[in-house]
Design a protein around this motif. Structure first.
Motif, PDB file in Angstrom:
ATOM      1  N   GLN A 248       0.819  -1.204   0.000  1.00 55.96           N
ATOM      2  CA  GLN A 248       0.000   0.000   0.000  1.00 55.96           C
ATOM      3  C   GLN A 248       0.861   1.265   0.000  1.00 55.96           C
ATOM      4  OE1 GLN A 248      -2.405  -0.645   3.483  1.00 55.96           O
ATOM      5  NE2 GLN A 248      -3.761  -2.101   2.466  1.00 55.96           N
ATOM      6  N   GLY A 249       1.969   1.226   0.750  1.00 59.73           N
ATOM      7  CA  GLY A 249       2.867   2.370   0.770  1.00 59.73           C
ATOM      8  C   GLY A 249       3.495   2.632  -0.585  1.00 59.73           C
ATOM      9  N   LEU A 250       3.822   1.564  -1.306  1.00 58.89           N
ATOM     10  CA  LEU A 250       4.374   1.708  -2.648  1.00 58.89           C
ATOM     11  C   LEU A 250       3.430   2.500  -3.534  1.00 58.89           C
ATOM     12  CD1 LEU A 250       6.212   0.989  -5.101  1.00 58.89           C
ATOM     13  CD2 LEU A 250       5.005  -1.198  -5.232  1.00 58.89           C
ATOM     14  N   TYR A 251       2.118   2.216  -3.413  1.00 58.41           N
ATOM     15  CA  TYR A 251       1.125   2.888  -4.239  1.00 58.41           C
ATOM     16  C   TYR A 251       0.499   4.090  -3.527  1.00 58.41           C
ATOM     17  CZ  TYR A 251       1.822  -1.209  -7.113  1.00 58.41           C
ATOM     18  OH  TYR A 251       2.397  -2.197  -7.895  1.00 58.41           O
ATOM     19  N   GLN A 252       1.214   4.599  -2.526  1.00 55.29           N
ATOM     20  CA  GLN A 252       0.902   5.879  -1.879  1.00 55.29           C
ATOM     21  C   GLN A 252      -0.482   5.906  -1.243  1.00 55.29           C
ATOM     22  OE1 GLN A 252       1.471   8.597  -5.159  1.00 55.29           O
ATOM     23  NE2 GLN A 252       3.691   8.404  -5.093  1.00 55.29           N
ATOM     24  N   GLY A 253      -0.960   4.743  -0.825  1.00 49.10           N
ATOM     25  CA  GLY A 253      -2.292   4.692  -0.224  1.00 49.10           C
ATOM     26  C   GLY A 253      -2.360   3.706   0.917  1.00 49.10           C
ATOM     27  N   THR A 254      -1.454   3.818   1.888  1.00 52.88           N
ATOM     28  CA  THR A 254      -1.528   2.959   3.065  1.00 52.88           C
ATOM     29  C   THR A 254      -2.909   3.147   3.686  1.00 52.88           C
ATOM     30  OG1 THR A 254       0.840   3.257   3.435  1.00 52.88           O
ATOM     31  CG2 THR A 254      -0.462   2.409   5.282  1.00 52.88           C
ATOM     32  N   LEU A 255      -3.680   2.072   3.801  1.00 48.61           N
ATOM     33  CA  LEU A 255      -5.089   2.196   4.155  1.00 48.61           C
ATOM     34  C   LEU A 255      -5.336   2.390   5.641  1.00 48.61           C
ATOM     35  CD1 LEU A 255      -6.863  -0.342   1.781  1.00 48.61           C
ATOM     36  CD2 LEU A 255      -6.386   2.083   1.468  1.00 48.61           C
ATOM     37  N   VAL A 256      -4.337   2.083   6.468  1.00 38.06           N
ATOM     38  CA  VAL A 256      -4.501   2.315   7.900  1.00 38.06           C
ATOM     39  C   VAL A 256      -3.213   2.920   8.457  1.00 38.06           C
ATOM     40  CG1 VAL A 256      -5.135   1.380  10.137  1.00 38.06           C
ATOM     41  CG2 VAL A 256      -6.008   0.282   8.063  1.00 38.06           C
ATOM     42  N   ALA A 257      -3.269   4.217   8.771  1.00 41.78           N
ATOM     43  CA  ALA A 257      -2.204   4.808   9.581  1.00 41.78           C
ATOM     44  C   ALA A 257      -2.583   4.476  11.017  1.00 41.78           C
ATOM     45  CB  ALA A 257      -2.112   6.304   9.350  1.00 41.78           C
ATOM     46  N   GLN A 258      -2.148   3.311  11.486  1.00 42.92           N
ATOM     47  CA  GLN A 258      -2.665   2.737  12.717  1.00 42.92           C
ATOM     48  C   GLN A 258      -2.363   3.606  13.932  1.00 42.92           C
ATOM     49  OE1 GLN A 258      -0.154   1.197  10.944  1.00 42.92           O
ATOM     50  NE2 GLN A 258       1.528   1.738  12.314  1.00 42.92           N
ATOM     51  N   GLY A 259      -3.342   3.626  14.836  1.00 45.11           N
ATOM     52  CA  GLY A 259      -3.194   4.429  16.039  1.00 45.11           C
ATOM     53  C   GLY A 259      -2.067   3.972  16.930  1.00 45.11           C
ATOM     54  N   ALA A 260      -1.635   2.726  16.779  1.00 44.12           N
ATOM     55  CA  ALA A 260      -0.558   2.204  17.620  1.00 44.12           C
ATOM     56  C   ALA A 260       0.731   2.982  17.439  1.00 44.12           C
ATOM     57  CB  ALA A 260      -0.322   0.724  17.313  1.00 44.12           C
ATOM     58  N   PHE A 261       1.026   3.413  16.201  1.00 46.56           N
ATOM     59  CA  PHE A 261       2.200   4.239  15.939  1.00 46.56           C
ATOM     60  C   PHE A 261       2.152   4.783  14.520  1.00 46.56           C
ATOM     61  CE2 PHE A 261       6.942   4.446  14.868  1.00 46.56           C
ATOM     62  CZ  PHE A 261       7.066   5.733  15.366  1.00 46.56           C
ATOM     63  N   SER A 262       1.774   6.035  14.410  1.00 41.86           N
ATOM     64  CA  SER A 262       1.742   6.734  13.119  1.00 41.86           C
ATOM     65  C   SER A 262       1.959   8.219  13.368  1.00 41.86           C
ATOM     66  CB  SER A 262       0.402   6.528  12.399  1.00 41.86           C
ATOM     67  OG  SER A 262       0.218   5.183  12.006  1.00 41.86           O
ATOM     68  N   ILE A 263       2.360   8.917  12.310  1.00 39.82           N
ATOM     69  CA  ILE A 263       2.533  10.368  12.390  1.00 39.82           C
ATOM     70  C   ILE A 263       1.625  11.032  11.365  1.00 39.82           C
ATOM     71  CG2 ILE A 263       4.471  10.436  10.742  1.00 39.82           C
ATOM     72  CD1 ILE A 263       5.669  12.698  12.449  1.00 39.82           C
ATOM     73  N   TYR A 264       1.088  12.189  11.736  1.00 32.22           N
ATOM     74  CA  TYR A 264       0.166  12.918  10.870  1.00 32.22           C
ATOM     75  C   TYR A 264       0.550  14.401  10.849  1.00 32.22           C
ATOM     76  CZ  TYR A 264      -2.654   8.900  12.451  1.00 32.22           C
ATOM     77  OH  TYR A 264      -3.095   7.661  12.794  1.00 32.22           O
ATOM     78  N   LYS A 265       0.174  15.083   9.784  1.00 28.56           N
ATOM     79  CA  LYS A 265       0.242  16.535   9.780  1.00 28.56           C
ATOM     80  C   LYS A 265      -0.968  17.043  10.557  1.00 28.56           C
ATOM     81  CE  LYS A 265       2.826  17.115   5.467  1.00 28.56           C
ATOM     82  NZ  LYS A 265       2.811  17.606   4.064  1.00 28.56           N
ATOM     83  N   THR A 266      -0.706  17.833  11.572  1.00 28.34           N
ATOM     84  CA  THR A 266      -1.767  18.268  12.475  1.00 28.34           C
ATOM     85  C   THR A 266      -2.891  18.977  11.735  1.00 28.34           C
ATOM     86  OG1 THR A 266      -0.074  18.548  14.186  1.00 28.34           O
ATOM     87  CG2 THR A 266      -2.220  19.533  14.603  1.00 28.34           C
ATOM     88  N   GLU A 267      -2.553  19.840  10.795  1.00 29.51           N
ATOM     89  CA  GLU A 267      -3.580  20.605  10.081  1.00 29.51           C
ATOM     90  C   GLU A 267      -4.493  19.691   9.274  1.00 29.51           C
ATOM     91  OE1 GLU A 267      -0.944  21.755   6.096  1.00 29.51           O
ATOM     92  OE2 GLU A 267      -1.393  23.289   7.598  1.00 29.51           O
ATOM     93  N   CYS A 268      -3.949  18.576   8.786  1.00 30.47           N
ATOM     94  CA  CYS A 268      -4.766  17.630   8.012  1.00 30.47           C
ATOM     95  C   CYS A 268      -5.767  16.912   8.910  1.00 30.47           C
ATOM     96  CB  CYS A 268      -3.872  16.620   7.302  1.00 30.47           C
ATOM     97  SG  CYS A 268      -2.776  17.341   6.054  1.00 30.47           S
ATOM     98  N   ILE A 269      -5.317  16.528  10.110  1.00 31.35           N
ATOM     99  CA  ILE A 269      -6.219  15.875  11.052  1.00 31.35           C
ATOM    100  C   ILE A 269      -7.362  16.825  11.415  1.00 31.35           C
ATOM    101  CG2 ILE A 269      -6.431  14.896  13.365  1.00 31.35           C
ATOM    102  CD1 ILE A 269      -4.900  13.104  11.576  1.00 31.35           C
TER     103      ILE A 269
END
Length: 451
Positions: A248-269
Protein backbone atom coordinates in the motif's frame (compact mmCIF):
# COMPACT_ATOMS: atom_id res chain seq x y z
CA UNK A 1 12.27 -10.32 17.64
CA UNK A 2 14.61 -8.85 20.21
CA UNK A 3 13.93 -5.33 21.41
CA UNK A 4 16.85 -3.06 20.69
CA UNK A 5 19.11 -2.14 23.60
CA UNK A 6 20.01 1.54 23.38
CA UNK A 7 23.65 1.38 24.52
CA UNK A 8 25.24 0.92 21.09
CA UNK A 9 23.16 2.92 18.67
CA UNK A 10 23.30 1.70 15.07
CA UNK A 11 24.40 3.95 12.30
CA UNK A 12 22.37 4.18 9.15
CA UNK A 13 24.18 4.47 5.86
CA UNK A 14 21.97 5.56 2.98
CA UNK A 15 21.87 3.16 0.09
CA UNK A 16 23.27 4.33 -3.19
CA UNK A 17 20.83 4.57 -6.03
CA UNK A 18 20.99 1.56 -8.28
CA UNK A 19 19.24 0.38 -11.38
CA UNK A 20 16.67 2.00 -13.61
CA UNK A 21 13.96 4.22 -12.17
CA UNK A 22 10.48 2.83 -12.81
CA UNK A 23 7.53 5.20 -12.24
CA UNK A 24 4.88 4.06 -9.77
CA UNK A 25 2.22 3.99 -12.47
CA UNK A 26 4.38 1.65 -14.56
CA UNK A 27 4.97 -0.61 -11.55
CA UNK A 28 1.24 -0.69 -10.91
CA UNK A 29 0.31 -1.80 -14.42
CA UNK A 30 3.23 -4.22 -14.81
CA UNK A 31 2.18 -5.94 -11.58
CA UNK A 32 -1.43 -6.07 -12.77
CA UNK A 33 -0.48 -7.52 -16.14
CA UNK A 34 1.67 -10.28 -14.66
CA UNK A 35 -0.94 -11.05 -12.01
CA UNK A 36 -3.66 -11.40 -14.62
CA UNK A 37 -1.47 -13.82 -16.57
CA UNK A 38 -1.07 -15.87 -13.39
CA UNK A 39 -4.83 -15.84 -12.81
CA UNK A 40 -5.64 -16.89 -16.38
CA UNK A 41 -3.21 -19.80 -16.07
CA UNK A 42 -4.90 -20.75 -12.80
CA UNK A 43 -8.33 -20.64 -14.43
CA UNK A 44 -7.16 -22.83 -17.31
CA UNK A 45 -5.63 -25.40 -14.98
CA UNK A 46 -8.72 -25.43 -12.78
CA UNK A 47 -11.18 -26.60 -15.46
CA UNK A 48 -11.17 -30.24 -14.17
CA UNK A 49 -11.74 -28.94 -10.61
CA UNK A 50 -14.62 -26.76 -11.81
CA UNK A 51 -16.12 -29.71 -13.67
CA UNK A 52 -15.95 -31.95 -10.58
CA UNK A 53 -17.52 -29.33 -8.30
CA UNK A 54 -20.28 -28.45 -10.80
CA UNK A 55 -21.31 -32.13 -10.80
CA UNK A 56 -22.57 -31.76 -7.21
CA UNK A 57 -23.70 -28.10 -7.17
CA UNK A 58 -24.93 -25.70 -9.92
CA UNK A 59 -22.19 -24.29 -12.17
CA UNK A 60 -22.70 -20.61 -11.11
CA UNK A 61 -22.28 -21.61 -7.45
CA UNK A 62 -19.17 -23.62 -8.32
CA UNK A 63 -17.65 -20.62 -10.14
CA UNK A 64 -18.49 -18.37 -7.19
CA UNK A 65 -16.80 -20.71 -4.71
CA UNK A 66 -13.66 -21.38 -6.74
CA UNK A 67 -13.29 -17.68 -7.56
CA UNK A 68 -13.41 -16.86 -3.85
CA UNK A 69 -10.94 -19.49 -2.68
CA UNK A 70 -8.55 -19.65 -5.63
CA UNK A 71 -8.78 -17.18 -8.51
CA UNK A 72 -8.97 -13.90 -6.56
CA UNK A 73 -6.59 -14.94 -3.72
CA UNK A 74 -4.12 -16.18 -6.35
CA UNK A 75 -4.36 -12.92 -8.26
CA UNK A 76 -3.93 -10.88 -5.07
CA UNK A 77 -0.88 -12.89 -3.98
CA UNK A 78 0.65 -12.51 -7.44
CA UNK A 79 0.05 -8.75 -7.40
CA UNK A 80 1.71 -8.57 -3.98
CA UNK A 81 4.76 -10.54 -5.11
CA UNK A 82 5.33 -8.60 -8.34
CA UNK A 83 4.80 -5.27 -6.58
CA UNK A 84 7.29 -6.14 -3.85
CA UNK A 85 9.86 -7.17 -6.44
CA UNK A 86 9.54 -3.72 -8.02
CA UNK A 87 9.45 -1.80 -4.74
CA UNK A 88 12.33 0.40 -3.64
CA UNK A 89 12.01 2.70 -0.64
CA UNK A 90 13.05 6.30 -1.50
CA UNK A 91 16.05 7.71 0.35
CA UNK A 92 15.64 10.18 3.18
CA UNK A 93 16.39 13.81 2.37
CA UNK A 94 17.47 14.39 5.97
CA UNK A 95 17.93 11.56 8.47
CA UNK A 96 18.12 13.92 11.45
CA UNK A 97 15.10 16.23 11.40
CA UNK A 98 14.48 18.66 14.27
CA UNK A 99 10.79 19.52 13.86
CA UNK A 100 8.92 19.90 17.16
CA UNK A 101 6.37 17.10 17.55
CA UNK A 102 3.55 16.08 19.85
CA UNK A 103 2.72 12.53 20.90
CA UNK A 104 -0.82 11.53 21.89
CA UNK A 105 -1.25 8.49 24.15
CA UNK A 106 -4.81 7.47 25.07
CA UNK A 107 -4.67 5.52 28.33
CA UNK A 108 -7.39 3.37 29.85
CA UNK A 109 -6.24 1.13 32.73
CA UNK A 110 -2.65 0.98 31.53
CA UNK A 111 -0.82 0.91 34.87
CA UNK A 112 1.29 -2.09 33.78
CA UNK A 113 2.62 -0.50 30.59
CA UNK A 114 2.40 3.30 30.46
CA UNK A 115 5.57 3.94 32.50
CA UNK A 116 7.66 1.74 30.21
CA UNK A 117 6.13 3.31 27.11
CA UNK A 118 7.20 6.77 28.28
CA UNK A 119 10.65 5.42 29.24
CA UNK A 120 11.25 4.38 25.63
CA UNK A 121 10.15 7.81 24.42
CA UNK A 122 12.79 9.26 26.73
CA UNK A 123 15.46 7.11 25.01
CA UNK A 124 14.75 8.47 21.51
CA UNK A 125 17.71 9.80 19.48
CA UNK A 126 15.48 12.53 18.03
CA UNK A 127 16.98 16.04 18.11
CA UNK A 128 13.70 17.97 18.01
CA UNK A 129 11.42 18.87 20.93
CA UNK A 130 8.90 16.21 21.97
CA UNK A 131 5.74 17.03 23.91
CA UNK A 132 3.84 14.01 25.21
CA UNK A 133 0.12 14.28 25.97
CA UNK A 134 -1.21 11.34 27.97
CA UNK A 135 -5.00 11.35 28.03
CA UNK A 136 -6.46 9.41 30.93
CA UNK A 137 -9.76 7.97 29.70
CA UNK A 138 -11.59 6.98 32.92
CA UNK A 139 -8.93 4.63 34.25
CA UNK A 140 -9.86 2.85 37.47
CA UNK A 141 -6.39 1.54 38.31
CA UNK A 142 -3.07 3.27 39.04
CA UNK A 143 -2.55 4.64 35.52
CA UNK A 144 -2.43 8.27 36.66
CA UNK A 145 0.04 7.43 39.43
CA UNK A 146 2.34 5.74 36.89
CA UNK A 147 2.14 8.74 34.55
CA UNK A 148 3.13 11.07 37.38
CA UNK A 149 6.00 8.74 38.30
CA UNK A 150 7.23 8.79 34.69
CA UNK A 151 6.95 12.58 34.62
CA UNK A 152 9.24 12.80 37.65
CA UNK A 153 11.72 10.14 36.49
CA UNK A 154 12.28 11.05 32.84
CA UNK A 155 13.40 14.10 30.92
CA UNK A 156 10.24 14.19 28.83
CA UNK A 157 7.76 17.06 28.60
CA UNK A 158 4.54 15.35 29.69
CA UNK A 159 1.07 16.86 29.99
CA UNK A 160 -1.60 14.76 31.71
CA UNK A 161 -5.12 15.32 30.43
CA UNK A 162 -8.41 13.74 31.50
CA UNK A 163 -11.28 12.76 29.22
CA UNK A 164 -14.47 11.55 30.91
CA UNK A 165 -16.22 10.39 27.73
CA UNK A 166 -15.35 6.71 27.13
CA UNK A 167 -13.80 5.84 23.79
CA UNK A 168 -10.34 6.16 22.32
CA UNK A 169 -11.48 8.68 19.72
CA UNK A 170 -12.72 11.02 22.46
CA UNK A 171 -9.35 10.77 24.22
CA UNK A 172 -7.35 11.48 21.05
CA UNK A 173 -9.54 14.44 20.11
CA UNK A 174 -9.08 15.81 23.61
CA UNK A 175 -5.33 15.65 23.12
CA UNK A 176 -5.57 17.18 19.65
CA UNK A 177 -7.12 20.32 21.16
CA UNK A 178 -3.81 20.99 22.94
CA UNK A 179 -1.41 20.24 20.04
CA UNK A 180 0.50 23.25 18.70
CA UNK A 181 3.18 21.42 16.67
CA UNK A 182 2.96 20.82 12.89
CA UNK A 183 3.23 17.03 13.34
CA UNK A 184 1.42 14.77 15.79
CA UNK A 185 2.18 11.12 16.56
CA UNK A 186 -0.28 8.64 18.04
CA UNK A 187 1.14 5.87 20.21
CA UNK A 188 -0.62 3.09 22.07
CA UNK A 189 -0.02 2.98 25.81
CA UNK A 190 1.45 -0.54 25.60
CA UNK A 191 3.78 0.15 22.65
CA UNK A 192 7.56 0.55 22.92
CA UNK A 193 9.51 2.57 20.37
CA UNK A 194 12.86 1.62 18.94
CA UNK A 195 15.29 4.48 19.84
CA UNK A 196 15.36 5.74 16.23
CA UNK A 197 11.65 5.32 15.46
CA UNK A 198 10.60 8.93 15.86
CA UNK A 199 13.61 10.14 13.87
CA UNK A 200 12.82 7.81 10.97
CA UNK A 201 9.08 8.45 10.86
CA UNK A 202 9.55 12.23 10.91
CA UNK A 203 12.32 11.92 8.30
CA UNK A 204 9.98 9.97 6.02
CA UNK A 205 7.23 12.56 6.30
CA UNK A 206 9.72 15.38 5.63
CA UNK A 207 11.15 13.47 2.65
CA UNK A 208 7.73 12.92 1.08
CA UNK A 209 5.81 15.13 -1.37
CA UNK A 210 3.72 17.92 0.15
CA UNK A 211 0.46 16.02 -0.41
CA UNK A 212 1.54 13.20 1.94
CA UNK A 213 -0.37 13.82 5.17
CA UNK A 214 0.61 10.80 7.26
CA UNK A 215 3.12 7.98 7.60
CA UNK A 216 2.36 4.66 9.27
CA UNK A 217 5.10 3.13 11.37
CA UNK A 218 6.01 -0.55 11.43
CA UNK A 219 4.40 -2.28 14.41
CA UNK A 220 5.86 -5.62 15.52
CA UNK A 221 5.16 -8.01 18.40
CA UNK A 222 6.93 -7.55 21.73
CA UNK A 223 5.43 -10.42 23.78
CA UNK A 224 5.88 -13.15 21.17
CA UNK A 225 7.49 -15.57 23.63
CA UNK A 226 4.50 -15.64 25.95
CA UNK A 227 2.52 -18.49 24.35
CA UNK A 228 1.52 -20.07 21.05
CA UNK A 229 -1.00 -17.31 20.28
CA UNK A 230 1.60 -14.59 20.51
CA UNK A 231 4.07 -16.69 18.49
CA UNK A 232 1.48 -17.00 15.74
CA UNK A 233 0.82 -13.26 15.69
CA UNK A 234 4.54 -12.48 15.57
CA UNK A 235 4.66 -13.83 12.01
CA UNK A 236 1.45 -12.05 11.06
CA UNK A 237 2.94 -8.68 12.06
CA UNK A 238 6.45 -9.47 10.81
CA UNK A 239 5.59 -10.60 7.28
CA UNK A 240 1.81 -10.54 6.82
CA UNK A 241 0.82 -7.04 7.90
CA UNK A 242 4.24 -5.64 6.93
CA UNK A 243 3.86 -6.94 3.36
CA UNK A 244 0.43 -5.34 2.97
CA UNK A 245 1.75 -2.07 4.39
CA UNK A 246 4.67 -2.09 1.94
CA UNK A 247 2.37 -2.80 -0.97
CA UNK A 248 0.00 0.00 0.00
CA UNK A 249 2.87 2.37 0.77
CA UNK A 250 4.37 1.71 -2.65
CA UNK A 251 1.12 2.89 -4.24
CA UNK A 252 0.90 5.88 -1.88
CA UNK A 253 -2.29 4.69 -0.22
CA UNK A 254 -1.53 2.96 3.06
CA UNK A 255 -5.09 2.20 4.15
CA UNK A 256 -4.50 2.32 7.90
CA UNK A 257 -2.20 4.81 9.58
CA UNK A 258 -2.66 2.74 12.72
CA UNK A 259 -3.19 4.43 16.04
CA UNK A 260 -0.56 2.20 17.62
CA UNK A 261 2.20 4.24 15.94
CA UNK A 262 1.74 6.73 13.12
CA UNK A 263 2.53 10.37 12.39
CA UNK A 264 0.17 12.92 10.87
CA UNK A 265 0.24 16.53 9.78
CA UNK A 266 -1.77 18.27 12.48
CA UNK A 267 -3.58 20.61 10.08
CA UNK A 268 -4.77 17.63 8.01
CA UNK A 269 -6.22 15.88 11.05
CA UNK A 270 -8.07 19.03 12.03
CA UNK A 271 -9.35 19.55 8.50
CA UNK A 272 -11.18 16.19 8.65
CA UNK A 273 -12.50 17.03 12.17
CA UNK A 274 -10.19 14.73 14.09
CA UNK A 275 -10.77 11.10 14.96
CA UNK A 276 -14.29 9.82 14.14
CA UNK A 277 -16.81 8.09 16.37
CA UNK A 278 -15.97 4.61 15.10
CA UNK A 279 -14.66 1.36 16.51
CA UNK A 280 -11.98 1.51 13.82
CA UNK A 281 -11.25 5.19 14.33
CA UNK A 282 -7.81 4.97 12.71
CA UNK A 283 -9.19 3.21 9.62
CA UNK A 284 -11.99 5.71 9.02
CA UNK A 285 -9.65 8.63 9.73
CA UNK A 286 -7.12 7.36 7.17
CA UNK A 287 -9.79 6.90 4.51
CA UNK A 288 -11.07 10.43 5.14
CA UNK A 289 -7.55 11.73 4.62
CA UNK A 290 -7.22 9.76 1.38
CA UNK A 291 -10.58 11.06 0.20
CA UNK A 292 -9.25 14.61 0.61
CA UNK A 293 -6.65 13.89 -2.08
CA UNK A 294 -3.83 13.37 0.41
CA UNK A 295 -1.52 10.39 0.42
CA UNK A 296 -0.35 8.11 3.22
CA UNK A 297 3.07 6.44 3.28
CA UNK A 298 4.67 3.63 5.28
CA UNK A 299 8.12 3.63 6.89
CA UNK A 300 9.51 0.15 7.69
CA UNK A 301 12.47 1.55 9.68
CA UNK A 302 10.16 3.33 12.14
CA UNK A 303 9.70 0.25 14.31
CA UNK A 304 7.55 -0.08 17.40
CA UNK A 305 6.84 -3.14 19.52
CA UNK A 306 3.38 -3.79 20.94
CA UNK A 307 1.76 -6.42 23.14
CA UNK A 308 -0.68 -8.61 21.24
CA UNK A 309 -3.60 -10.64 22.64
CA UNK A 310 -2.50 -13.69 24.62
CA UNK A 311 -5.70 -15.72 24.26
CA UNK A 312 -8.04 -16.71 21.45
CA UNK A 313 -10.84 -14.76 23.13
CA UNK A 314 -8.95 -11.48 23.18
CA UNK A 315 -7.52 -12.13 19.71
CA UNK A 316 -11.06 -12.63 18.36
CA UNK A 317 -12.20 -9.37 19.98
CA UNK A 318 -9.31 -7.45 18.43
CA UNK A 319 -9.54 -8.86 14.92
CA UNK A 320 -13.34 -8.74 14.73
CA UNK A 321 -13.01 -5.09 15.76
CA UNK A 322 -10.56 -4.54 12.88
CA UNK A 323 -12.96 -6.20 10.43
CA UNK A 324 -15.80 -4.09 11.75
CA UNK A 325 -13.69 -0.96 11.38
CA UNK A 326 -13.06 -1.82 7.74
CA UNK A 327 -16.81 -2.04 7.13
CA UNK A 328 -17.28 1.32 8.85
CA UNK A 329 -14.78 2.81 6.42
CA UNK A 330 -16.47 1.23 3.40
CA UNK A 331 -19.90 2.45 4.52
CA UNK A 332 -18.68 6.03 4.77
CA UNK A 333 -16.32 6.17 1.79
CA UNK A 334 -16.93 3.88 -1.17
CA UNK A 335 -13.85 2.78 -3.18
CA UNK A 336 -15.08 4.47 -6.35
CA UNK A 337 -15.25 7.79 -4.49
CA UNK A 338 -11.53 7.75 -3.73
CA UNK A 339 -9.73 10.37 -5.88
CA UNK A 340 -6.71 8.31 -7.03
CA UNK A 341 -6.61 5.10 -9.05
CA UNK A 342 -4.28 3.46 -6.52
CA UNK A 343 -6.56 4.07 -3.57
CA UNK A 344 -9.62 3.09 -5.60
CA UNK A 345 -7.93 -0.24 -6.22
CA UNK A 346 -6.63 -0.76 -2.68
CA UNK A 347 -9.93 0.07 -1.00
CA UNK A 348 -11.66 -1.98 -3.69
CA UNK A 349 -9.74 -5.02 -2.43
CA UNK A 350 -11.21 -4.36 1.01
CA UNK A 351 -14.63 -4.14 -0.63
CA UNK A 352 -14.41 -7.79 -1.71
CA UNK A 353 -12.80 -9.07 1.50
CA UNK A 354 -16.17 -9.95 3.13
CA UNK A 355 -16.98 -12.13 0.12
CA UNK A 356 -13.61 -13.89 0.35
CA UNK A 357 -13.92 -14.42 4.12
CA UNK A 358 -17.48 -15.75 3.83
CA UNK A 359 -16.50 -18.19 1.07
CA UNK A 360 -13.45 -19.31 3.02
CA UNK A 361 -15.43 -19.80 6.23
CA UNK A 362 -18.49 -21.52 4.84
CA UNK A 363 -17.00 -23.31 1.82
CA UNK A 364 -13.25 -23.84 2.14
CA UNK A 365 -13.22 -25.00 5.77
CA UNK A 366 -16.11 -27.48 5.24
CA UNK A 367 -14.38 -28.49 2.01
CA UNK A 368 -11.22 -29.28 3.96
CA UNK A 369 -13.22 -31.53 6.27
CA UNK A 370 -14.73 -33.29 3.26
CA UNK A 371 -11.24 -33.75 1.79
CA UNK A 372 -10.19 -35.63 4.92
CA UNK A 373 -12.84 -38.21 3.99
CA UNK A 374 -11.78 -38.41 0.35
CA UNK A 375 -14.18 -35.88 -1.19
CA UNK A 376 -12.08 -33.35 -3.07
CA UNK A 377 -14.90 -31.26 -4.57
CA UNK A 378 -13.77 -28.01 -2.92
CA UNK A 379 -10.35 -28.63 -1.41
CA UNK A 380 -7.95 -30.67 -3.46
CA UNK A 381 -4.68 -30.57 -5.39
CA UNK A 382 -5.70 -27.47 -7.37
CA UNK A 383 -6.10 -25.37 -4.23
CA UNK A 384 -2.37 -25.81 -3.63
CA UNK A 385 -1.70 -23.60 -6.66
CA UNK A 386 -1.92 -20.53 -4.43
CA UNK A 387 0.67 -21.85 -1.97
CA UNK A 388 3.86 -21.24 -4.01
CA UNK A 389 3.09 -17.53 -4.40
CA UNK A 390 2.31 -17.25 -0.71
CA UNK A 391 5.66 -18.78 0.21
CA UNK A 392 7.47 -16.57 -2.32
CA UNK A 393 5.87 -13.40 -0.94
CA UNK A 394 6.69 -14.38 2.64
CA UNK A 395 10.26 -15.24 1.66
CA UNK A 396 10.67 -11.82 0.01
CA UNK A 397 9.36 -10.09 3.11
CA UNK A 398 11.54 -12.14 5.42
CA UNK A 399 14.61 -11.30 3.34
CA UNK A 400 13.71 -7.59 3.26
CA UNK A 401 12.90 -7.39 6.98
CA UNK A 402 16.09 -9.19 7.93
CA UNK A 403 18.53 -7.34 5.65
CA UNK A 404 17.06 -3.86 5.23
CA UNK A 405 15.25 -3.30 8.51
CA UNK A 406 16.50 -5.49 11.36
CA UNK A 407 20.15 -5.41 10.38
CA UNK A 408 20.14 -1.60 10.16
CA UNK A 409 18.37 -1.30 13.50
CA UNK A 410 20.64 -3.82 15.20
CA UNK A 411 17.72 -6.15 15.90
CA UNK A 412 17.65 -9.94 15.86
CA UNK A 413 14.90 -12.20 14.56
CA UNK A 414 13.72 -14.65 17.18
CA UNK A 415 13.59 -18.32 16.32
CA UNK A 416 9.93 -19.20 16.00
CA UNK A 417 9.55 -22.18 13.66
CA UNK A 418 6.49 -23.58 15.41
CA UNK A 419 4.70 -20.24 15.16
CA UNK A 420 5.60 -19.98 11.45
CA UNK A 421 4.24 -23.45 10.64
CA UNK A 422 0.99 -22.71 12.44
CA UNK A 423 0.81 -19.32 10.73
CA UNK A 424 1.19 -20.84 7.25
CA UNK A 425 -1.19 -23.76 7.79
CA UNK A 426 -3.91 -22.48 10.09
CA UNK A 427 -3.88 -18.70 10.37
CA UNK A 428 -6.45 -18.05 7.66
CA UNK A 429 -8.73 -20.72 9.12
CA UNK A 430 -8.72 -18.72 12.35
CA UNK A 431 -8.88 -15.24 10.81
CA UNK A 432 -11.71 -15.61 8.29
CA UNK A 433 -14.40 -16.79 10.78
CA UNK A 434 -13.35 -14.03 13.20
CA UNK A 435 -13.60 -11.45 10.41
CA UNK A 436 -17.05 -12.76 9.49
CA UNK A 437 -18.01 -12.26 13.14
CA UNK A 438 -16.91 -8.61 12.87
CA UNK A 439 -18.97 -8.12 9.69
CA UNK A 440 -21.97 -9.66 11.46
CA UNK A 441 -21.53 -7.33 14.47
CA UNK A 442 -21.43 -4.24 12.25
CA UNK A 443 -24.34 -5.38 10.06
CA UNK A 444 -26.62 -5.80 13.08
CA UNK A 445 -25.26 -2.74 14.90
CA UNK A 446 -24.16 -4.65 17.99
CA UNK A 447 -22.53 -2.88 20.93
CA UNK A 448 -18.99 -1.69 20.33
CA UNK A 449 -16.29 -3.16 22.52
CA UNK A 450 -12.89 -1.45 22.34
CA UNK A 451 -11.01 -3.78 24.72
Amino acid sequence: MEIYHPINKPTFEPEKKKGIYIPITTKFWISHFLSLIWMFISIYLSFPWLEDLSSVIPLPAAILIITGISYIPGYMNAFLVFSLLLDKQPLFKNEHPTDPISILIAAYNEEDSIYNTIRYIDKQDYDGKIHVFVINNNSTDQTVKEIVRAKNDFNVHITLLNESKPGKFHALNKGLEHVTTPFVITLDADTLLHPSSIRYIVARLNSSPSNVCAVAGSVLVRNSRQNIWTRLQEWDYFIGIASIKRLQGLYQGTLVAQGAFSIYKTECIREVSGWPDAIGEDIVLTWRLLRNKWKVYFEPLAVAFTDVPTSLRHFAKQRSRWARGMIEGLKEIKPWKQPFVYTKYLTGINFIMPYLDVVYTFCWIPGLILALFGYFWIVGPYTLFVLPLTLISYSLLYYYQRNYVFKKLNLKIRKNKKGFIIFILFYQMIMSPISVLGYFQEFFGLKRIWK
